[in-house]
Scaffold this active site. Structure first.
Site, PDB file in Angstrom:
ATOM      1  N   GLU A 154       4.799  -6.745  -7.907  1.00  0.00           N
ATOM      2  CA  GLU A 154       3.665  -7.631  -8.219  1.00  0.00           C
ATOM      3  C   GLU A 154       2.520  -6.834  -8.839  1.00  0.00           C
ATOM      4  OE1 GLU A 154       4.178  -6.237  -5.407  1.00  0.00           O
ATOM      5  OE2 GLU A 154       2.311  -5.845  -4.354  1.00  0.00           O
ATOM      6  N   GLY A 205       2.681  -4.195   3.564  1.00  0.00           N
ATOM      7  CA  GLY A 205       1.739  -4.194   4.666  1.00  0.00           C
ATOM      8  C   GLY A 205       1.396  -2.772   5.065  1.00  0.00           C
ATOM      9  N   GLY A 259       2.793   5.316   2.555  1.00  0.00           N
ATOM     10  CA  GLY A 259       2.707   6.603   3.231  1.00  0.00           C
ATOM     11  C   GLY A 259       3.998   6.943   3.945  1.00  0.00           C
ATOM     12  N   PHE A 260       4.847   5.919   4.140  1.00  0.00           N
ATOM     13  CA  PHE A 260       6.134   6.126   4.801  1.00  0.00           C
ATOM     14  C   PHE A 260       7.244   5.828   3.810  1.00  0.00           C
ATOM     15  CE2 PHE A 260       3.125   5.430   8.128  1.00  0.00           C
ATOM     16  CZ  PHE A 260       3.537   6.250   9.175  1.00  0.00           C
ATOM     17  N   ASN A 302       2.126   2.312  -3.316  1.00  0.00           N
ATOM     18  CA  ASN A 302       1.133   2.466  -2.275  1.00  0.00           C
ATOM     19  C   ASN A 302       1.840   2.552  -0.946  1.00  0.00           C
ATOM     20  OD1 ASN A 302      -0.889   2.183  -0.375  1.00  0.00           O
ATOM     21  ND2 ASN A 302      -1.068  -0.019  -0.697  1.00  0.00           N
ATOM     22  N   CYS A 338       7.799  -2.813  -0.238  1.00  0.00           N
ATOM     23  CA  CYS A 338       6.994  -1.797   0.433  1.00  0.00           C
ATOM     24  C   CYS A 338       7.259  -1.746   1.940  1.00  0.00           C
ATOM     25  CB  CYS A 338       5.520  -2.014   0.109  1.00  0.00           C
ATOM     26  SG  CYS A 338       4.524  -0.557   0.459  1.00  0.00           S
ATOM     27  N   LEU A 339       6.317  -2.169   2.787  1.00  0.00           N
ATOM     28  CA  LEU A 339       6.586  -2.172   4.223  1.00  0.00           C
ATOM     29  C   LEU A 339       7.831  -3.027   4.485  1.00  0.00           C
ATOM     30  CD1 LEU A 339       5.563  -1.304   7.109  1.00  0.00           C
ATOM     31  CD2 LEU A 339       4.498  -3.554   7.229  1.00  0.00           C
ATOM     32  N   HIS A 343       5.742  -1.780  -5.949  1.00  0.00           N
ATOM     33  CA  HIS A 343       5.130  -3.104  -6.020  1.00  0.00           C
ATOM     34  C   HIS A 343       5.432  -3.845  -7.315  1.00  0.00           C
ATOM     35  CE1 HIS A 343       2.692  -2.838  -2.314  1.00  0.00           C
ATOM     36  NE2 HIS A 343       2.907  -1.540  -2.519  1.00  0.00           N
TER      37      HIS A 343
END
Ligand SMILES: Nc1ncnc2c1ncn2[C@@H]1O[C@H](COP(=O)(O)OP(=O)(O)O)[C@@H](O)[C@H]1O
Ligand SMILES: Nc1ncnc2c1ncn2[C@@H]1O[C@H](COP(=O)(O)OP(=O)(O)O)[C@@H](O)[C@H]1O
Ligand SMILES: [Mg+2]
Ligand SMILES: [Mg+2]
Lengths: 1106, 389
Positions: free
Chosen positions: B363, B240, B320-321, B318, B276-277, B361
Site C-alpha cells: 500500500e 502493526g 524491526g522484526f 517499516n 508486515c506484522l 508495504h
C-alpha cells in the site's frame, strides 16, 4: 541476465566540442562507459572530435578516433572497425542524432550494427515532438496543448484553441531565434510572422505556455527486464519558463508530498516504457501547477544528460557506468552499488543532505546578447554544492560559482548589495528601488537570486516576491531565514562573537569572509576565531543510502555537525585543486589536466585528494581520485581540508586560474605548493617583474606601458605608436582587451574603462599586426626542459589564442625561428624556475620573435598537444612536481629533439554565436569560444578540413562564395578569390569589394547591401546561392554592414570566415577535400607509426606518460 | 526551546524543541524516506517509536487532510535535522509543528541526525527519551534505560480498532459504519474482505476498496470463529507495531483459520494476505520463527526480488522484526520475496493454500507503488475460489 556474448566490438560516440547545452558531462559519462565496457572484456571503439577529453585518452578504448562527428566519418570508422553494436546514449544529443542519421542512411544495416541502449524508434519517439506528444497521449499523460502551423491563418486557428499565454517556437532554428511568448491576441500576428520567417522550413510550433508552474526532473534507469528506478529527483527553483540548464536546481525535491512525488514517479515509468528506452538512463521533465497540482510532461531525453551527471554527483550513483552495463544485457540487480559494495544497484538512492546547482553564465563576453533567461539555454557551466540544509548548500554554491560573491551577498561584492540603502538617498526613493527590484525579480536573469535577497532586506513581503517570481514560497522563506540570521549576526555585540553564534553562522552556510564583512573583521580573523573556539567543519560522506549502510567510497562534503567521517590514512598524500565551474577560458582542458595529475600521482604511490565543485567533470567522479572533496575552491574551504588531511603538498597549477589565484594566500598560510613556486607564478604575472626578467634574458617584448588617465595613455601610445593592444589590469582571459587604431578609439576606451586606479592601471602594448602567433607548451624539472609542442596559429596575433585555430607541427617556421623559440623557451623555463608545465605565447613579426606572455601552469592546449604528439604532458608534469626527473621519464632522444610527427593535427575553436543572436560574430583578443576540436590527418589540408567539419563548418566543394572585405584585405583577398574560381566556385561580393575584384579581372556578381534593396546579402545567403562567406571586419566597433552579413550567415548556418589567414587555410582545405574522400585512423595507429618512424618518440598503444 | 535526546547507549544529542513540549520515550529508529513524514507519523506501526528522518528538511509541505494513514499520529516522537519554518503546498492545511502540538507530539530538531543514524546502524535500535523538561543528561539516560524494550511488547493491542466496523466510501468521504452481521455486497463490490486490524493503514483499505472489496475491519483480538462468521472471501492480516511473538492471540486465530482452510474444498476457500506484522504473524502461525533485526528496515527504497518472476520492486518498508526464512516448514511454505540488500525474507507463500504475505508495504504511503500488484494477486486468489465454485 549476464552480459551479452554475441557482441565483441562496441562503438561509442562522444559528444564533440564543448558547446552551450553540451559540456564536459559527456566526457564524464563517456569515460565511465568506456572504462566499464573495457573491463567487461569488450573491444571498445570510440569516436569523438574533442581532444580535451579523458575518454579520448588512448589508454582507455581499444581504438580511439579523434575525428569529426559526421555520418560520413562515422561510416568510415564503422567500415574499418566493424563493431557489432553502437551505443549512442552517452554522447548527448550529438550521438543520438548521429545514430539516427546512420540508421536512416542504411549504414547500420549495411554493416549489421545493432543500436544498443535505445533503438531507433525510441529515439524518434522521444526526440520528435509530434511523435512524443502522440505517444504520451496514448498512455494518458498530459502535455501542454500545442499544434504546428505553416501559415498565418493556421497559426491563428491553433492559437484560438490554446489560449494565452502561448509560446511560439520555429522548427529547426538554433538558439531560440524567432521564438517568443505571446501574452495577448494583439501580439499574435507579429509573433507568428516572425516565427515563420525564422524557420528554414517555414513551420512553427505553437504551445500553451505554462510559465510559472513548478518544474521538476526525474532521472530514471531501466534494464532489459523492465526494472525501473529513479536515481534522483530534482526540483527547479526557477519555475517553468527558464531552461533547466539555466535554473538553480535542488535535489531532492523539496516541495512535493510523497503522494505527489510517487504519482510523478509512476508517470515517469509510464513514459520511459511508452517511449521504449530499453536500457539505461533517461531524464524526464515535469511541470506541476502550484495551485492545483495538475501535472504535465515537458520532455524526455532517452539518454544520459547533463542532469544525469548532476544526479550522479548528487547521489553517488554512477548513472553512465550502469547505463553502459545495462546496455550489454546486465540487469540492475546483477550490478553492485560501488559505494556500499554489498547492496545491489537496483535501488533508489536516499540522500541525507541537500544539493544545489547554480548555472554559470558568460554574458560579460556577449554584452549585446539578450540576458533574459528563457526556454533556450545560455549558461556555460555550473557549480554544485552539498550541504545538510538548503541554506548551507545555496551559500556554498554561490561562493563556489566564482563570480566574486562569497555567498548570498553580505560580502560587499554581490549584485544587489547595498541597494537597500539607496532608498534612504533622496534621489532614488523607495518607489524606484521597488521598481528596480520588481524588474530584476519578475524577469528571470542570472542575478535574480541576489535580488530576491535584496528585496527581502528592503522589506518587501515574501508573498509579493513569490508573486513576482513564481518561485515556491518555501525557497523564498529559506532565503528569508538567511536574511533574518544575517541581521542577527550583524547586530550581535562585540567581536569576537560568541561560539554559538559563530557555529550557527556556519550552519547557515556563511563563509568566513561574509561573517567578517558583517562583523567588521577580516576573513583571516574569523578563521582564527573559529580555530580558537573549535568551530571547524565536519566532513560527511555521500553514500547513496543516507547512512543505512556502511560506505566505502571516500566522497565527502563539509558541513557543521557533531560527527566527522573522514578515515585517517597513513599514506603520503597530495591534494589537487580543480578548476571549479566551466566558463569561457577555463573549461574541460583543465579538468583533463587535473585528472591526469591524479592518475600519475597514484602511480607514483601517492594518495590523491581531489577538491572541486563542478559536477560535470571526470575529476569529480568518485573513483577518479582516492578521496574526493566536493567543495568550493575558496581559500577557506581549501584550508579547512588541508587542516583535516594534512597533505604533503598541493597542486594548484592544473586547474586553471581558479586554484592559481589561491597559490600565494595558501603559501602564506604555510601550505606547501608543489612544482613551480607561487613566487615564480607571480613573477610571470607581474608586468614589471616579468619585463625585468625578459630584459635580463634578452627576449624581445612588444613595446608597452601603463596609464592612469587619457593623457598618460595618449603619451604612452604616441611613444609606442598605433595600433596598440589595450586592456585593464584587473581582468583575465582577454576580458575587455581591444585593439586601438587611433586617438578617438583611445578616448572612447578610456571613457568606458571604469575601474582605473593606481592598483589597476590600463595596460598598453604595441599591437603586433600581421604577426604569426605561436603557443608553446613546455615541461621543465629545473634541469631539463621538454618542449611538448610548438603550435602555429592559423589566425594572426590579435585573435585570442583560445579562439584561434592552430597546427602541430608548425608549418611556416624556419629552422632558425624554431631554434630561437627553443632557446627562449628554455631560458624562460630556467629564469622562472619552472617545475612542471609552462605555456608561452610568442608572435613573429618581420622576422623578430616577441614574447606575448608566459604562464607557468598547465594551459588550455595541454590536452591537444598530448593527444597530437602522444606524450602526456600533464602526467609527466605531475611526476616532476613530486620530484621525478625528466630524463628518467622520457627517452633521451625525445627529450632533446621533441616529438616527431608524421601527421598533422589542427585544433579549431568552437564559438557560441548561434546561441546569442545579435552578438557580432567576430574574433578578437577577448576569448569567446566554449570548446575545441581536433582534426588529424596525414597532411595539413585534410587535417584542417577535418577540424572545420568537426567544428560544424562543412566547407563546400562548389557553389557561390560571398566576399566582403576591408580595404587592406582586398589585394590578398582577390588572390584567394582567384584560386576559388579555379576550383569552380562562383564569386559574389558587396559593392567596393566587387569593384576591386572586377578591376583585378575577376568575374563577380555584385550583391546589394541590406539598405540598398533586394535581393541583398541576406537573400543570397538564405537562398543558399552562397555557401561560404568571407568577411573581414573593419576593426571599428560600429555596427557595420558586415554585422548583418555575419548575422545572416549564422542564422542560416552558412560557414563564415572572418580573417584572411583562415580563408587561406580554408582554401587549402577545400583543395584537399576536392581530391579525395575522408579517411580515418585511430590515435593508436598514428602512435604506432610514430614509433616506427622515430624510435622512442611515441609509444605504441601506450603513449609516454613516464 | 532546548530539548535533548538521550539514548540507552549513553549518547546524548542536544537540539531544539518543536511540536509539543514534554517528554517522550520509545525505541529510536531511523527512516530514509525523503518525503512522507505525515504518512509515517500516522502509521500505527510506529507506535512506541521515536522516528528520526534522515532527510534533513522536514515539514516543507505541511500536513494535509488526505495523507493521514490512520486517525492520529502514533509515532512517539519525531527527530529531524531542520524543521521547516514555512510550509508550502496546495493541499496543506496546517504546519507539521501545529499538527504535532495538536496531538501532543514531541519533536527535536537541529541535531546531527546522520550521526544518530550511524549510531543506530552500528549499535542497533535503542531506547531513548526526548525531553524539553528534563535537561539533565544523566537522568535522561537512566530513563532511556528504564524504558520497556520492543522485544516482547504487544503494541498491536494499543492501536487496533476497539470494535468492528465497516470501512466504506460515502458522499466522497471515507466513513466507518458499525455492523452486526456482514452486510450484503453492493453493486461494484466483488468480494468481502475481513481485515484483522493490528494497526492497519488507510491506504491498504483504500487500495482494497478501489479493487471492489467490501471491507469489514475486526479488532486484533477477534477469534477465528468471529471472522469466519462473516463469510469472507478474503482475510487481510494487517501491518502493526511491536514484536509479533508478543501477539499469541493473533497467531492462535491464524492457526485456526489455516486449519479451517485445510478442511475446506477449493471452492469454499477464502484467501489470506498478510502485510508486515501480518506477514510475521502468518510466519509464526505456519510454524516459523521471527527475530529482531539490528536496526530494522525503514524507508522507501529497499529492492525486493520476486523469486518467481525475477522482477525487482522498490518497496516501502517499516519493520524491526523479520521472519527467519530457514525456520519455515519447507514442505508447506516457500519464500516468495527476498530483500536484495540483506537477503532477508520479504515474502512467503503457502504451497497449497491461498495464503501469501509480504514483509513490506504494497500500500506504500509513503513510498513507491511498485508492489501494488500484490492486491491484484489477492483478488486473483479470491476470483479463483469463485472459478472453482
Ligand atoms: N509549454 C511551456 N510553457 C512554459 N515553459 C516551457 C514550456 N515548455 C518548455 N518550457 C521551458 O523551456 C525549457 C526548455 O524546454 P525543453 O522542452 O525541456 O527543451 P530542451 O530540449 O531545450 O531541454 C524547460 O526547461 C521549461 O522551463
Ligand atoms: N602585443 C600584441 N600584439 C598582437 N596581439 C596581441 C598582443 N598581445 C596580446 N595579443 C593577442 O591577444 C591575445 C590574448 O592576450 P594574452 O596576453 O595572451 O591574454 P590572456 O591572458 O587572455 O591569454 C593573444 O592570444 C594574442 O592573440
Ligand atoms: Mg529540457
Ligand atoms: Mg594568452
Amino acid at each position: 541476465m549476464p552480459k551479452r556474448q554475441d557482441i565483441h566490438t562496441i562503438l561509442i560516440i562522444g559528444s564533440g566540442p564543448i558547446v552551450i547545452g553540451q559540456a564536459c558531462e559527456f566526457d564524464y559519462s563517456g569515460t565511465q562507459a568506456v572504462k566499464a565496457l573495457v573491463k567487461e572484456g569488450y573491444r571498445v571503439v570510440l569516436v569523438n572530435s574533442n581532444p580535451a577529453t579523458i575518454m579520448t585518452d588512448p589508454e582507455l578504448a581499444h581504438a580511439t578516433y579523434i575525428e569529426p562527428l559526421t555520418p560520413e566519418i562515422l561510416e568510415e570508422v564503422i567500415a574499418k572497425e566493424r563493431p557489432e553494436a553502437l551505443l549512442p546514449t552517452l554522447g548527448g544529443q550529438t550521438a543520438l542524432n548521429l545514430a539516427v542519421a546512420l540508421s536512416e542512411r542504411g549504414v547500420l544495416d549495411k554493416y549489421k550494427v545493432e543500436l544498443i541502449g535505445a533503438r531507433l524508434e525510441a529515439i524518434k519517439k522521444a526526440e520528435d515532438r509530434r511523435l512524443f506528444k502522440k505517444t504520451m497521449q496514448e498512455v494518458g499523460l498530459k502535455l501542454p496543448k500545442s499544434g504546428y502551423a505553416k501559415a498565418l491563418a493556421e497559426g491563428e486557428e491553433i492559437a484560438r484553441g490554446i489560449g494565452y499565454p502561448l509560446i511560439i517556437r520555429p522548427s529547426f532554428t538554433l538558439g531560440g531565434i524567432g521564438s517568443g511568448t505571446v501574452y495577448a491576441k494583439d501580439e499574435l500576428l507579429q509573433a507568428l510572422r516572425r516565427g515563420l520567417e525564422a524557420s528554414p522550413v517555414n513551420e512553427i510550433l505553437i504551445e500553451e505556455s505554462i510559465i510559472g508552474w513548478k518544474e521538476f526532473e526525474l532521472e530514471v534507469m531501466r534494464d532489459s527486464a523492465d526494472n525501473c528506478v529513479v536515481v534522483c529527483s530534482i526540483e527547479n527553483l526557477d519555475p517553468m519558463g527558464v531552461h533547466t540548464g539555466d535554473s538553480i536546481t535542488v535535489a531532492p525535491i523539496q516541495t512535493l508530498t510523497d503522494r505527489e512525488y510517487q504519482a510523478m514517479r509512476d508517470d515517469a515509468f509510464t513514459c520511459i516504457r511508452a517511449i521504449g528506452v530499453d536500457t539505461g538512463g533517461s531524464n524526464i521533465q515535469f511541470a506541476v501547477n502550484p495551485g492545483t497540482g495538475e501535472r504535465m510532461v515537458i520532455e524526455m531525453n532517452p539518454r544520459v544528460s547533463r542532469s544525469s551527471a548532476l544526479a550522479s554527483k548528487a547521489t553517488g550513483f554512477p548513472i553512465a557506468k550502469i547505463a553502459a552495463l545495462l546496455a550489454v544485457g546486465y540487469h540492475l540487480d546483477e550490478l553492485k552499488n560501488d559505494i556500499t559494495k554489498e547492496t545491489p544497484a537496483s535501488f533508489e538512492p536516499s540522500i541525507d543532505y541537500t544539493v544545489v546547482k547554480i548555472p554559470r553564465f558568460a554574458f560579460e563576453k556577449f554584452t549585446a546578447a539578450d540576458q533574459t533567461l528563457n526556454t533556450a539555454m545560455k549558461s556555460v557551466g555550473e557549480v554544485m554544492a552539498l550541504g545538510r540544509t538548503f541554506k548551507e548548500a545555496l551559500q556554498k554554491a554561490l561562493r563556489g560559482l566564482e563570480i566574486g560573491s562569497q555567498g548570498l551577498g553580505a560580502d560587499g561584492k554581490s549584485p544587489g548589495e547595498g541597494l537597500q540603502t539607496l532608498q534612504d538617498t533622496a534621489e532614488v526613493g523607495r518607489e524606484r528601488l521597488l521598481n528596480l527590484l520588481k524588474d530584476r525579480i519578475r524577469i528571470p536573469n542570472c542575478e535574480r537570486i541576489f535580488y530576491l535577497k535584496a528585496a527581502l532586506i528592503a522589506g518587501v513581503p515574501a508573498r509579493e516576491i513569490v508573486e513576482w517570481s513564481k518561485i515556491d514560497p518555501w525557497f523564498i522563506n529559506q532565503i528569508e531565514e538567511i536574511v533574518e540570521f544575517e541581521k542577527k549576526l550583524k547586530g550581535a555585540p562585540a567581536n569576537p562573537i560568541e561560539r554559538d553564534l559563530l557555529l550557527e553562522s556556519k550552519r547557515f552556510g556563511f563563509s568566513d569572509f561574509q561573517i567578517g564583512f558583517l562583523r567588521g573583521a577580516t576573513e583571516r580573523q574569523v578563521r582564527d576565531w573559529r580555530l580558537t573556539m573549535n568551530v571547524i567543519p565536519t566532513y560527511k560522506s555521500v553514500d547513496t543510502c543516507a547512512a543505512e549502510f556502511q560506505a566505502y567510497t571516500p566522497y565527502y562534503y563539509s558541513t557543521y555537525e557533531d560527527e566527522d567521517e573522514i578515515r585517517p590514512s597513513s599514506k603520503k598524500r597530495v591534494m589537487i585543486l580543480g578548476g571549479g565551474p566551466n566558463r569561457i577560458g577555463q573549461g574541460i582542458e583543465f579538468d583533463y589536466c587535473c585528472v591526469h595529475a591524479v592518475m600519475a600521482l597514484k602511480e607514483e604511490g601517492y594518495e590523491t585528494i581531489m577538491v572541486n565543485c563542478n559536477p560535470e567533470t571526470v575529476s569529480t567522479d568518485y573513483d577518479t581520485s582516492d578521496k574526493l572533496f566536493f567543495e568550493p575552491l575558496t581559500l577557506e574551504d581549501v584550508l579547512n581540508i588541508v587542516d583535516k588531511e594534512k597533505p604533503e603538498g598541493l597542486i594548484v597549477q592544473f586547474g586553471g586560474q581558479t586554484p592559481l589565484n589561491l597559490a600565494i594566500p595558501l603559501e602564506k598560510s604555510n601550505v606547501k605548493i608543489l612544482g613551480t613556486s607561487p613566487d615564480s607564478i607571480d613573477l610571470a604575472e607581474d608586468r614589471k617583474r616579468f619585463g625585468a626578467l625578459l630584459t635580463k634574458l634578452g627576449i624581445p617584448q612588444a613595446p608597452n606601458g601603463t596609464a592612469l588617465s587619457f593623457e598618460e595613455a595618449k603619451a604612452t601610445t604616441e611613444r609606442i605608436g598605433y595600433p596598440v593592444m589595450i586592456r585593464p589590469s584587473y581582468v583575465l582571459g582577454g576580458r575587455a582587451m581591444e585593439v586601438v587604431y587611433d586617438e578617438a578609439m583611445l578616448a572612447d576606451y578610456i571613457a568606458r574603462a571604469t575601474r582605473v586606479s593606481p592598483e589597476h592601471p590600463i595596460l598598453i602594448d604595441k599591437f603586433l599586426d600581421n604577426a604569426i602567433e605561436l603557443d608553446v607548451d613546455v615541461l621543465s624539472d629545473g634541469e631539463d626542459t621538454y618542449i611538448g609542442g610548438i603550435m602555429e596559429h592559423i589566425e594572426e596575433a590579435g585573435i585570442h589564442s583560445g579562439d584561434s585555430a592552430c597546427v602541430l607541427p608548425s608549418r611556416t617556421l624556419s629552422p632558425k625561428d624554431l631554434a630561437t623559440l627553443r632557446q627562449y623557451t628554455e631560458q624562460l623555463a630556467k629564469g622562472l624556475q619552472v617545475r612542471g608545465l609552462m605555456n608561452i605565447q610568442f608572435a613573429i613579426r618581420e622576422g623578430i620573435i616577441y614574447i606575448l606572455e608566459a604562464n607557468p601552469r598547465a594551459s588550455r592546449t595541454v590536452p591537444f598537444v598530448s593527444k597530437a604528439t602522444g606524450v602526456s604532458l600533464a602526467k609527466l608534469a605531475a611526476r616532476v612536481m613530486v620530484g621525478r626527473k625528466l630524463r628518467d621519464l622520457i627517452p633521451a632522444k625525445l627529450l632533446t629533439e621533441g616529438p616527431q610527427m608524421s601527421w598533422v593535427a589542427v585544433k579549431e575553436a568552437v564559438l557560441p554565436w548561434s546561441r546569442f543572436p545579435g552578438v557580432d560574430a567576430i574574433l578578437g583578443p577577448e576569448m569567446r569560444s566554449t570548446g575545441e576540436v581536433m582534426g588529424i590527418d596525414r597532411d595539413f589540408s585534410r587535417a584542417f578540413a577535418k577540424s572545420q567539419a568537426a567544428a560544424g563548418t562543412q566547407l563546400p566543394k562548389s557553389g557561390g562564395v560571398l566576399f566582403s572585405l576591408t580595404d587592406k584585405d582586398k589585394p590578398a583577398g582577390s588572390q584567394i578569390a582567384r584560386e576559388l574560381v579555379k576550383l569552380g566556385f562562383e564569386l559574389y561580393a558587396t559593392g567596393s569589394t566587387a569593384i576591386d575584384f572586377r578591376n583585378q579581372g575577376l568575374e563577380v556578381r555584385t550583391v546589394l547591401k541590406l539598405t540598398e534593396g533586394r535581393p541583398n546579402v541576406a537573400d543570397v545567403i538564405k537562398n543558399r546561392d552562397v555557401v561560404l562567406v568571407i568577411n573581414t571586419p573593419s576593426g571599428k566597433r560600429t555596427r557595420t554592414e558586415g554585422f548583418t552579413i555575419r548575422q545572416a550567415a549564422l542564422q542560416h548556418n552558412v560557414p563564415i570566415v572572418t580573417t584572411l589567414a583562415a580563408a587561406r587555410a580554408a582554401l587549402t582545405a577545400i583543395r584537399g577535400l576536392k581530391d579525395g574522400h575522408w579517411t580515418v585512423s585511430s590515435l593508436q595507429d598514428y602512435y604506432a607509426d610514430g614509433k616506427k618512424n622515430f624510435k622512442g618518440s611515441v609509444g605504441a598503444a601506450s603513449p609516454i606518460h613516464g | 526551546m532546548k530539548a535533548l535526546l538521550a539514548l540507552e547507549s549513553g549518547r546524548v544529542f542536544a537540539g531544539l524543541s518543536f511540536g509539543a513540549e514534554g517528554e517522550t520515550t520509545g525505541e529510536v529508529v531511523f527512516n530514509t524516506c525523503m518525503a512522507g513524514y505525515q504518512e509515517i507519523l500516522t502509521d500505527p506501526s510506529y507506535e512506541g517509536q521515536i522516528i528520526t528522518m534522515t532527510s534533513p528538511h522536514i515539514g516543507n509541505y505541511g500536513v494535509n487532510e488526505e495523507d493521514a494513514e490512520s486517525r492520529k499520529p502514533f509515532g512517539a516522537g519525531l527527530v529531524v535535522r531542520e524543521i521547516s519554518g514555512l510550509y508550502s503546498n496546495w493541499r496543506a492545511k496546517e504546519s507539521l509543528q501545529a499538527y504535532m502540538q495538536r496531538f501532543g507530539l514531541v519533536g527535536l530538531s537541529d541535531i546531527d541526525t546522520r550521526a544518530l543514524t550511524k549510531h543506530l546502524r552500528e549499535v542497533g535500535s535503542l531506547r531513548g527519551v526526548v525531553s524539553t523538561r528534563d535537561l539533565d543528561t544523566k537522568s535522561l539516560i537512566s530513563k532511556a534505560k528504564a524504558a520497556p524494550s520492543m522485544a516482547g511488547q504487544d503494541l498491536a493491542k494499543h492501536v487496533t480498532a476497539d470494535k468492528a466496523y465497516q470501512w466504506a466510501r460515502e458522499g466522497g468521504r471515507w466513513i466507518r459504519r458499525s455492523f452486526d452481521k456482514a452486510p450484503e455486497l453492493l453493486t461494484g463490490e466483488r468480494f468481502r474482505v475481513v481485515v484483522m486490524d493490528f494497526g492497519v493503514k488507510f491506504n491498504t483499505l483504500r487500495n482494497l476498496s478501489q479493487h471492489g472489496c467490501q471491507l469489514l475491519v475486526m479488532p486484533a483480538q477477534s477469534t477465528a470463529d468471529q471472522i469466519l462468521a462473516l463469510e469472507p472471501d478474503g482475510i487481510l492480516i494487517s501491518n502493526g507495531p511491536g514484536d509479533p511473538a508478543a501477539v499469541p492471540y493473533g497467531v492462535e486465530s491464524l492457526q485456526q483459520l489455516i486449519r479451517e482452510l485445510e478442511r475446506r474444498t477449493k471452492d469454499r476457500q477464502f484467501a489470506i494476505m498478510g502485510i508486515c506484522l501480518g506477514h510475521q504473524l502468518l510466519g509464526l502461525a505456519l510454524g516459523g520463527k521471527t527475530f529482531k533485526l539490528k536496526f530494522g528496515h525503514r524507508g522507501g527504497n529497499h529492492p525486493v526480488k520476486d523469486v518467481a518472476t525475477g522482477k525487482i520492486e522498490i518497496t516501502s518498508q517499516n519493520h524491526g522484526f523479520a521472519v527467519d526464512a530457514a525456520s519455515l516448514p519447507q514442505k508447506d511454505v516457500e519464500v516468495s520475496h527476498l530483500n536484495l540488500n540483506d537477503n532477508t525474507c520479504e515474502g512467503l507463500r503457502h504451497r497449497r493454500l491461498p495464503i501469501f504475505a509480504v514483509q513490506y508495504h504494497p500500500e506504500s504511503a509513503p513510498g513507491p507503488h511498485d508492489a501494488a500488484y500484490l492486491f491484484d494477486r489477492f483478488l486473483q486468489q479470491m476470483t479463483a475460489k469463485r472459478a472453482h465454485a
